[in-house]
Write a protein that holds these residues in place. Sequence first.
Motif: not given
Length: 359
Positions: A219, A224-225
Amino acid sequence: MVGDITKPDRTPLLPLRHAQGDFFVCDIFDAAPKGDMASMAHPIFTLSTKPDTKKRRYVAADGKSYVEIRPNMIGLATVHDRDVLIYCISQVMAALNDGKQVHRTLRFKAYDLLVATNRPVAGTGYTGLKAALERLQGTQVETNITTGGVEQIDGFSLIDRYRIVRETRDGRMLDLEVTLSDWVFNAIAGDDVLTLNRRYFQLRKPLERRLYELARKQCGTQPEWKCGLDKLKDRTGSTSSDKEFRRLVRAICKADEEHNHMPDYGFRLDADILTVTPKQEFLDHYAPKPKQDQLTGGYILPLSPDTLDRAREVAPTWDVNVLAREWRSYAAKRKEPPKNPDAAFLGFCKSWYKRRGRA
């Protein structure tokens, strides 16, 4: 079992056992914790708190890169054993930043490592450290993953050797020598490392530490991831059942909502998809927003002299100062400031010249 259900009356973090600044490490005070990116991205270390003697092999999505980890008779190196490598990498990086000569063999006091990694300094801390050294030296890795621009397709230990230089009469180690493997040292030489939050050493559960490592690597400072539980399970190296793994991840997410104990990142599980987002204090430190001019509202975005010279080439006959003002006014209308101001400005100049031609 990787971890226990978090009790409501107990914080998920270990207590901070040692006050900051009470120690001196390898002639470098308070070195920032750092981990190598290769072992952050791949499940080199076992999550088990019991001896894990199962050989493992992981193949990357491209089908080319692989990691095979082979334990010796006492088991694989654990996530908590990784503290030793983090400490060593931190010291070497700090020395390099100070312009000092470094070597694969490090000599330091066991007490300093225990304090820096938030471990007990009683007898259990020293016996645990010795066991960690044995597992790190005994765990064999075969991989073709590149570190520091060097590809090694061979087998090696995480540390080549360790030596207890001096012990007290009751058997407690004092001075240590650790020789890092070429693989780890290549990562340091290539600057393939990331700074870790010191609260990493307060995380109780191995899975919490592994999730933080993945978040830090995958990330970073992105908004975001996302990762599905199936892939996440492989990336963490968990040997739990799918049902148990889901329960463990959900428990960590819930604990972070209640205690905000996970460093740098927030974790949310929805429909078997884990979403990782940087916390604001992390962004403020690693990706601070530029200040805005009180009169114009435009971002105060410094540009390098080389960028200004390049702008004169891509937009000839235009006054570069006029272009810079126009670009800053344009950037101020965006929701977020550019991550790379120099590249963004040059792109703006190219577009400006293409639309308007010569001044």
